[in-house]
Enzyme design. Structure first.
Site, PDB file in Angstrom:
ATOM      1  CB  VAL A 102      -0.981   0.005   1.200  1.00 44.77           C
ATOM      2  CG1 VAL A 102      -0.252   0.237   2.507  1.00 44.77           C
ATOM      3  CG2 VAL A 102      -2.091   1.032   1.015  1.00 44.77           C
ATOM      4  CB  CYS A 103       1.154   4.148   0.738  1.00 46.88           C
ATOM      5  SG  CYS A 103       1.380   5.935   0.781  1.00 46.88           S
ATOM      6  CB  THR A 104       5.712   5.053  -0.858  1.00 47.62           C
ATOM      7  OG1 THR A 104       5.778   5.042   0.570  1.00 47.62           O
ATOM      8  CG2 THR A 104       5.129   6.364  -1.351  1.00 47.62           C
TER       9      THR A 104
END
Length: 193
Positions: A102-104
């Protein structure tokens, strides 16, 4: 199913906890009742972007021993993608059936070489950082390309957890979990390649 939850200094804990709180419930369902997980890292304790500390329960395991490896995001990913020792550890996940972020966190999969020729996503503010690592950055909340599942920004961690519940335990299980956590939202922007 064995799950590795990877933590590191500079993590965004909501990325981690949003996903963890949802997938923890896999044990309620017959197909996934034997699910286990480890909170993994390179040190005994990690500190998030805001200074909160959490203890890791397995240090530097061989990630090939897991069926699913999850990497959250956070500002720490910017430096870690250049950290040879950390990226070499992430590469041990090569044989894990599912690689999830998730995300970076997707930047770390990319730095390890796993996103070559694949479509992926990340936090909308850093699409440009993901671009060199993958075939195409998809502007969506969740992208599933084979057994790689990447998700967008921080709040997407809950949608991602529900998505993984549905993938592993079925739609009824996902709906039950949404009721348990009082989550009335329908995930939008899911792309399956």
């Amino acid at each position: 199913m064995r799950i590795a939850l990877v933590l590191f200094d500079g993590v965004t804990f909501l990325d981690f906890v949003g996903f963890y709180d949802v997938i923890y419930r896999l044990r309620q369902f017959e197909p996934t009742k034997d699910t286990t997980w480890d909170i993994c890292g390179l040190t005994e304790e990690v500190t998030d972007e805001l200074g909160m500390r959490v203890r890791v329960n397995v240090i530097r395991p061989d990630l090939s021993a897991y069926d699913l490896v999850f990497i959250p995001g956070g500002m720490g990913t910017r430096k870690l993608r250049e950290d040879v020792d950390f990226i070499d550890w992430i590469r041990t996940a090569e044989s894990a059936e599912f690689k999830v972020s998730v995300c970076t966190g997707s930047l770390l999969w990319g730095a390890a070489g796993f996103l070559k020729g694949r479509k992926a996503t990340t936090h909308p503010n850093v699409y440009d950082l993901l671009q060199p690592y993958c075939e195409e950055v998809v502007h969506a909340r969740i992208v599933k390309d084979g057994h790689f599942i990447t998700a967008g920004g921080v709040a997407t961690s809950i949608d991602l957890g529900v998505y993984v519940i549905e993938l592993l335990a079925g739609a009824e299980a996902a709906q039950l979990v949404k009721r348990q956590i009082d989550y009335p939202y329908q995930a939008a922007g899911i792309v399956e390649v």
